[in-house]
Structure formats: C-alpha cells, structure tokens
Design a protein around this motif. Sequence first.
Motif, PDB file in Angstrom:
ATOM      1  N   ARG A  73      -6.563  24.976  23.878  1.00 47.46           N
ATOM      2  CA  ARG A  73      -7.684  24.226  23.610  1.00 47.46           C
ATOM      3  C   ARG A  73      -7.553  22.841  23.945  1.00 47.46           C
ATOM      4  O   ARG A  73      -6.528  22.151  23.537  1.00 47.46           O
ATOM      5  CB  ARG A  73      -8.203  24.520  22.081  1.00 47.46           C
ATOM      6  CG  ARG A  73      -9.178  25.528  21.634  1.00 47.46           C
ATOM      7  CD  ARG A  73      -8.678  26.774  21.539  1.00 47.46           C
ATOM      8  NE  ARG A  73      -9.072  27.693  20.859  1.00 47.46           N
ATOM      9  CZ  ARG A  73      -8.835  29.069  20.652  1.00 47.46           C
ATOM     10  NH1 ARG A  73      -7.587  29.390  21.135  1.00 47.46           N
ATOM     11  NH2 ARG A  73      -9.564  29.710  19.965  1.00 47.46           N
ATOM     12  N   LEU A  74      -8.390  22.353  24.491  1.00 43.53           N
ATOM     13  CA  LEU A  74      -8.305  20.663  24.933  1.00 43.53           C
ATOM     14  C   LEU A  74      -8.997  19.916  24.078  1.00 43.53           C
ATOM     15  O   LEU A  74      -9.891  20.331  22.974  1.00 43.53           O
ATOM     16  CB  LEU A  74      -9.345  20.586  26.399  1.00 43.53           C
ATOM     17  CG  LEU A  74      -8.640  21.402  27.472  1.00 43.53           C
ATOM     18  CD1 LEU A  74      -9.616  21.114  28.927  1.00 43.53           C
ATOM     19  CD2 LEU A  74      -7.417  20.784  27.942  1.00 43.53           C
ATOM     20  N   TYR A  75      -8.395  18.911  23.840  1.00 43.27           N
ATOM     21  CA  TYR A  75      -8.641  17.468  22.807  1.00 43.27           C
ATOM     22  C   TYR A  75      -8.587  16.470  23.672  1.00 43.27           C
ATOM     23  O   TYR A  75      -7.752  15.818  24.134  1.00 43.27           O
ATOM     24  CB  TYR A  75      -7.927  17.671  21.449  1.00 43.27           C
ATOM     25  CG  TYR A  75      -8.087  18.818  20.611  1.00 43.27           C
ATOM     26  CD1 TYR A  75      -9.167  18.982  19.998  1.00 43.27           C
ATOM     27  CD2 TYR A  75      -7.553  19.887  20.950  1.00 43.27           C
ATOM     28  CE1 TYR A  75      -9.573  20.174  19.380  1.00 43.27           C
ATOM     29  CE2 TYR A  75      -7.717  21.212  20.496  1.00 43.27           C
ATOM     30  CZ  TYR A  75      -8.733  21.184  19.573  1.00 43.27           C
ATOM     31  OH  TYR A  75      -9.011  22.302  18.733  1.00 43.27           O
ATOM     32  N   SER A  76      -9.830  15.479  23.464  1.00 34.32           N
ATOM     33  CA  SER A  76      -9.540  14.246  24.282  1.00 34.32           C
ATOM     34  C   SER A  76      -8.769  13.462  23.887  1.00 34.32           C
ATOM     35  O   SER A  76      -8.741  13.331  22.349  1.00 34.32           O
ATOM     36  CB  SER A  76     -11.169  13.653  24.223  1.00 34.32           C
ATOM     37  OG  SER A  76     -12.289  14.324  24.871  1.00 34.32           O
ATOM     38  N   ILE A  77      -8.168  12.408  24.439  1.00 33.65           N
ATOM     39  CA  ILE A  77      -7.402  11.310  23.833  1.00 33.65           C
ATOM     40  C   ILE A  77      -7.989  10.159  23.673  1.00 33.65           C
ATOM     41  O   ILE A  77      -8.834   9.729  24.088  1.00 33.65           O
ATOM     42  CB  ILE A  77      -6.159  11.073  25.034  1.00 33.65           C
ATOM     43  CG1 ILE A  77      -5.066  12.331  25.204  1.00 33.65           C
ATOM     44  CG2 ILE A  77      -5.145  10.004  24.843  1.00 33.65           C
ATOM     45  CD1 ILE A  77      -4.503  12.240  26.773  1.00 33.65           C
ATOM     46  N   ALA A  78      -7.788   9.692  22.195  1.00 36.25           N
ATOM     47  CA  ALA A  78      -8.527   8.615  21.721  1.00 36.25           C
ATOM     48  C   ALA A  78      -7.818   7.486  21.469  1.00 36.25           C
ATOM     49  O   ALA A  78      -8.290   6.386  20.881  1.00 36.25           O
ATOM     50  CB  ALA A  78      -9.018   9.277  20.131  1.00 36.25           C
ATOM     51  N   SER A  79      -6.772   7.429  22.321  1.00 37.01           N
ATOM     52  CA  SER A  79      -5.682   6.222  22.312  1.00 37.01           C
ATOM     53  C   SER A  79      -5.492   5.890  23.859  1.00 37.01           C
ATOM     54  O   SER A  79      -6.006   6.415  24.490  1.00 37.01           O
ATOM     55  CB  SER A  79      -4.606   6.466  21.683  1.00 37.01           C
ATOM     56  OG  SER A  79      -4.010   7.674  21.955  1.00 37.01           O
ATOM     57  N   LEU A  80      -4.962   4.711  24.050  1.00 39.18           N
ATOM     58  CA  LEU A  80      -4.709   4.300  25.131  1.00 39.18           C
ATOM     59  C   LEU A  80      -3.692   5.274  26.204  1.00 39.18           C
ATOM     60  O   LEU A  80      -3.099   5.943  25.293  1.00 39.18           O
ATOM     61  CB  LEU A  80      -4.109   2.820  25.439  1.00 39.18           C
ATOM     62  CG  LEU A  80      -5.195   1.606  25.100  1.00 39.18           C
ATOM     63  CD1 LEU A  80      -4.411   0.454  24.653  1.00 39.18           C
ATOM     64  CD2 LEU A  80      -5.976   1.407  26.378  1.00 39.18           C
ATOM     65  N   GLY A  81      -3.522   5.014  27.453  1.00 39.42           N
ATOM     66  CA  GLY A  81      -2.481   5.596  27.955  1.00 39.42           C
ATOM     67  C   GLY A  81      -0.959   5.302  27.506  1.00 39.42           C
ATOM     68  O   GLY A  81      -0.823   4.308  26.921  1.00 39.42           O
TER      69      GLY A  81
END
Length: 287
Positions: A73-81
């Motif tokens: 399952r995919l989850y968007s990254i909510a922080s900087l690189g």
Amino acid sequence: MSTVTLPVVEVNTYKKANPLLAKVIENRQLVNRDDSDVRHIVIDADEMNYLDGQSVGVIAPGVNEKGNPHAVRLYSIASLGSRVVGAEKLTLTVKRVVYQNEAGETIRGVCSNYLCDTKPGDVLTLTGPAGRKFLLPIAEEIERPYIFMATGTGIAPFRGFLQRLFKVTKNYQSPVYLFMGARYRDELLYDEEFKAYQAPNFHYYTAISREQKNADGSRKYIQHLMVEKAAELLPLLQDERTLFYMCGLKGMEAGFDFAIKTIAQNAGLDAGQLLASCQARLETETY
Ligand SMILES: Cc1cc2nc3c(=O)[nH]c(=O)nc-3n(C[C@H](O)[C@H](O)[C@H](O)COP(=O)(O)OP(=O)(O)OC[C@H]3O[C@@H](n4cnc5c(N)ncnc54)[C@H](O)[C@@H]3O)c2cc1C
C-alpha cells in the motif's frame, strides 16, 4: 507539466523482494473522533533516498485470504526529502480505514489499521520510493506561483512542499495557495502548523463541508472556496508559470474543473480554454 523541469528521483530502490526494514519512532494521533482516526507516523528510514512529494510502500505483516503476502500500500511522504539537511525523518499521515460492507459487517483496512496501531520500536517493511511526477520543480525553476488543493490525508505531500518553499528555498516570493477540505473542523490536519507560517505570500483557506454552507444552503467544498477567491486566483490561473497540485479523495478532480470553469465564466472568459490551460499545469494524486 511539460513546461517545467522536475528533479530526477530514485524510484523503487527497495522492492518487495528486497524491502527496507525501518523502525517507527513516533505514532501520534492527529484526529480522534468516533468516526475518524488519523496518525502522524515518523519512521527512521534515512537509508532511502526520497524526495518530498514521493510516496513509500508499506507491506503489512501476515497473509491475505489467498495465503499470499499482503500487497504493497502506498503512503505519501509528509516530510522533506531525506537528503535535505535538517529534515525531519520520514513522516506519513495515515487514516485508519474502517467501514461497513453491504452485509453490515465491519471491515478494517489491512495496512492502515496495522500502521495506526504501531508503536515506537516496531519495524516496518517498506518499498520505494515511488512516484516521479508529483514533485516541485528543480531549485532553479521553483520560484513561481503554486495552488495546492487537498482533502483529508491528501494534505501529506503539501506539508513537505511548504517546508521546501518556505524553509529550504531562500527568499521564496511568489504566491502559494493551500485549499484544504475536511468534513469537520477537528479533521483539519496540521492546521496549527500551517497557520503558524508567517510568510505574507502564503494563503491558507479551509472548507469544512459538514459545518459550512454556501449561500444556496449546499455543503461547502474547496471548489466553492476557490470560486469565492476568484479575484485573487484569476491572474494566477492565467499565468502560465502557475502550477497546480491536487491530492486526496478520488473525485476531487471534478471540483477543480468546476472551479476553473466557474471563475472563467464569471469573468466573461472562454471557460474551455482556461480549463485546458490549467489542466496542462495540474498534477493529481487521488486515491
Ligand atoms: C499514491 C497514493 C498515496 C496515498 N497516500 C496515502 C496517505 O498519505 N495516507 C493514507 O491514509 N492513505 C494513502 N493512500 C491510500 C493507501 O494506499 C491505502 O489504500 C489505504 O490506507 C487503505 O489501505 P488498507 O490496507 O487499510 O485497506 P484495504 O485492506 O486495502 O481495504 C481498502 C478497500 O476497502 C474499500 N473501502 C474503503 N473504504 C470503504 C468504504 N467506506 N466503503 C466501502 N468500501 C471501502 C476500498 O475500496 C478498498 O478496496 C494512498 C494511496 C495512493 C495510491
């Protein structure tokens, strides 16, 4: 978005066959309602070279009804690189999926429930990073107006984008609009954090569909808010440098079309033409 240069990113460095094992550092509740549980989950995954706007895959432990390992399952990254100096560690914004099926049984989503129940020290099985397109342009081309549109956990990538524009980019000057939609005020994710941005060029507007109404009595969604802000938005819609990013609930695409067409029509412009121009500058991630 053919008019801009996007960063070249790593994708799928870690796959199902060679995943990254990464420890949970923090699991904090962002929304605590009877009908909604959303978590801010911080993970130690520094080995992964990801950029804000990308997603990571999570493989829940156990097997599915066929006896096979669970799908990613995919989850968007909510922080900087991960390569940005001083960035927080990998952060996800996860909503617990629980619903009643037609037979009246309570169904609990496999991976979201697993993630929401994790504790610091638990080890996750990650894949990724994923996604090459939902990215801000390279540093040399980043100075331009942005219109971000989010519903629910769709806010996640914008948290990283705002940090990049206002904390990483030096002297970023162009206007940034964040239109955020939620059902109830207490479901506005990271509301205090966004309100704390002092930049005069940052405009944060919220539509609370179950608490606010339009003049005709209908529920207020972000497309209605955009129409209300037409005077501010129209020059940006017409500016070929402006980029649009939309993330969140499937179906919000129709709201974007409605908002652009309505703003164009009210201004006596060719709605089809303006919509086509804006759609060519739009990146969408809905699920
Ligand atoms: C690019 C991308 C980024 C994403 N980013 C995030 C994110 O940042 N945060 C986040 O929380 N999620 C995100 N998701 C969604 C996430 O990948 C999962 O789909 C979600 O967590 C559900 O997974 P699950 O294993 O818990 O549910 P599953 O066990 O996979 O069950 C979900 C199934 O239940 C069905 N379902 C769900 N709700 C209902 C309902 N009310 N009525 C009927 N059927 C229903 C769905 O159709 C689906 O088939 C993203 C998805 C994509 C594609």
